[in-house]
Design an enzyme around this catalytic site. Sequence first.
Site, PDB file in Angstrom:
ATOM      1  N   CYS A 183      -2.641  -0.623   9.284  1.00  0.00           N
ATOM      2  CA  CYS A 183      -1.880   0.676   9.520  1.00  0.00           C
ATOM      3  C   CYS A 183      -1.555   0.786  11.060  1.00  0.00           C
ATOM      4  CB  CYS A 183      -2.790   1.904   9.127  1.00  0.00           C
ATOM      5  SG  CYS A 183      -3.212   1.911   7.525  1.00  0.00           S
ATOM      6  N   CYS A 210       0.806  -1.320   0.179  1.00  0.00           N
ATOM      7  CA  CYS A 210       0.000  -0.038  -0.178  1.00  0.00           C
ATOM      8  C   CYS A 210       0.714   1.318  -0.019  1.00  0.00           C
ATOM      9  CB  CYS A 210      -1.130  -0.019   1.078  1.00  0.00           C
ATOM     10  SG  CYS A 210      -0.176   0.055   2.733  1.00  0.00           S
ATOM     11  N   ASP A 250       2.786   2.700   2.347  1.00  0.00           N
ATOM     12  CA  ASP A 250       2.813   3.559   3.611  1.00  0.00           C
ATOM     13  C   ASP A 250       3.947   3.363   4.322  1.00  0.00           C
ATOM     14  OD1 ASP A 250       0.077   4.312   3.421  1.00  0.00           O
ATOM     15  OD2 ASP A 250      -0.639   2.724   4.883  1.00  0.00           O
ATOM     16  N   CYS A 259      -1.704   6.975   3.929  1.00  0.00           N
ATOM     17  CA  CYS A 259      -3.325   7.190   4.124  1.00  0.00           C
ATOM     18  C   CYS A 259      -3.159   7.992   5.401  1.00  0.00           C
ATOM     19  CB  CYS A 259      -4.013   6.096   3.574  1.00  0.00           C
ATOM     20  SG  CYS A 259      -3.946   4.895   4.902  1.00  0.00           S
TER      21      CYS A 259
END
Length: 148
Positions: free
Chosen positions: A103, A34, A36, A59
Amino acid sequence: MIYSEKVMDHFMNPRNVGAIDDASGVGTVGNAKCGDIMKVYLKINEGVIEDAKFKTFGCGAAIATSSMATELVKGKTIEEALKITNKAVMEALDGLPPVKVHCSCLAEEAVHAALWDYAEKNGIVIEGLEKPATDIGEHDHHHDIEEE
């Protein structure tokens, strides 16, 4: 996707953004899938985390979880900080959408990576701390990330 008010607050007004120049430990982890990336800086004095800062490229949920994780570890001993799991981060944020649970795992791992860095720099062993992975996948994480 519905985010809690706390997630929105920590996304819009993140706490502890930035770097600590003379950090005791710095940990960087990412999720290649993703994109991150989280970098956590810890200032540790006599076994207590006096300050924590972060830089996160990711994000809103990644920023919010980094913000909350640094808030949770400030003022804690290393032992206490190790007990702050991704679940604790999520609970403090009043939950995350299932697709964003990873996350919170990243935030936990970034803190652990910074603690690992601190331990290595000081030639100490932190009981219960495993060598952190640098790329955190969504399914190869060693914590339970099942939906509740």
